[in-house]
Motif scaffolding. Structure first.
Motif, short mmCIF file in Angstrom:
data_model
loop_
_atom_site.label_atom_id
_atom_site.label_comp_id
_atom_site.label_asym_id
_atom_site.label_seq_id
_atom_site.Cartn_x
_atom_site.Cartn_y
_atom_site.Cartn_z
N GLN A 1 42.49 36.16 40.32
CA GLN A 1 41.50 35.59 39.78
C GLN A 1 41.06 34.67 40.83
O GLN A 1 39.78 34.45 40.62
N GLY A 2 42.03 34.13 41.70
CA GLY A 2 41.58 32.69 42.37
C GLY A 2 40.47 32.81 43.08
O GLY A 2 39.92 32.54 43.20
N GLN A 3 40.98 34.76 43.85
CA GLN A 3 40.57 34.70 45.30
C GLN A 3 39.23 34.76 45.12
O GLN A 3 38.12 35.06 45.49
N ILE A 4 39.21 35.72 43.79
CA ILE A 4 37.41 36.39 43.30
C ILE A 4 36.63 35.01 43.26
O ILE A 4 35.47 35.31 43.35
N SER A 5 37.54 33.87 42.40
CA SER A 5 36.41 33.11 42.12
C SER A 5 36.38 32.64 43.26
O SER A 5 34.99 32.43 43.39
N ASP B 1 34.46 35.71 57.12
CA ASP B 1 35.29 35.23 55.72
C ASP B 1 35.18 35.59 54.23
O ASP B 1 36.33 36.36 53.77
N VAL B 2 33.91 35.84 53.52
CA VAL B 2 34.06 36.93 52.40
C VAL B 2 34.59 37.73 52.40
O VAL B 2 35.27 37.99 51.02
N VAL B 3 34.32 38.93 53.44
CA VAL B 3 35.04 40.15 53.40
C VAL B 3 36.44 39.95 53.27
O VAL B 3 37.05 40.82 52.49
N ALA C 1 42.03 39.91 47.54
CA ALA C 1 42.36 39.71 46.28
C ALA C 1 42.17 41.64 45.91
O ALA C 1 43.30 41.39 45.08
N SER C 2 42.09 42.42 46.64
CA SER C 2 41.76 43.70 46.35
C SER C 2 43.33 44.19 46.60
O SER C 2 44.00 45.19 45.27
N ASP D 1 45.75 45.72 43.73
CA ASP D 1 46.38 46.85 43.93
C ASP D 1 47.92 46.78 43.60
O ASP D 1 48.24 47.36 43.08
N ARG D 2 48.84 45.28 44.03
CA ARG D 2 50.41 45.17 44.04
C ARG D 2 50.31 45.27 42.77
O ARG D 2 52.01 45.33 42.37
#
Length: 95
Positions: free
Chosen positions: A21-25, A39-41, A47-48, A52-53
């Motif tokens: 959630q933090g990474q997506i934000s 950097d965005v990718v 986050a992906s 998955d984990r």
């Protein structure tokens, strides 16, 4: 199929989901700020992986419940092919 996670397993899954959630934000903020594509990718990939984990941890923790659900499905008249298809769909949803 009900989700039954206990103590440390639940805490671990929730931590992974909060991290994602933090990474997506962070990804959203980076895009809004016009940050570098690489950097965005990189952040999006992180986050992906966290999602998955978390999904794999839920499946691993819930495997016993899945087996019990298989027994219940058999008792309700589902055949082996239907049960296998349901489980396969569940696992492939994270692929």
């Amino acid at each position: 199929m009900e989700l039954e996670l206990e103590g440390p397993n639940l805490k671990s899954v929730l931590n992974r989901l909060r991290r994602a959630q933090g990474q997506i934000s962070g990804v959203i903020r980076m895009i809004e700020e016009g940050r570098d594509c690489e950097d965005v990718v990189t952040q999006l990939a992180a986050a992906s992986r966290a999602l998955d984990r978390a999904g794999f941890a839920i499946i691993a923790s819930g495997l016993q419940t899945c087996v019990a659900d298989i027994d219940a499905a058999r008792a309700n008249g589902e055949d082996a092919v239907q049960i296998r298809t349901r489980l396969e769909r569940l696992f492939l949803s994270l692929a």
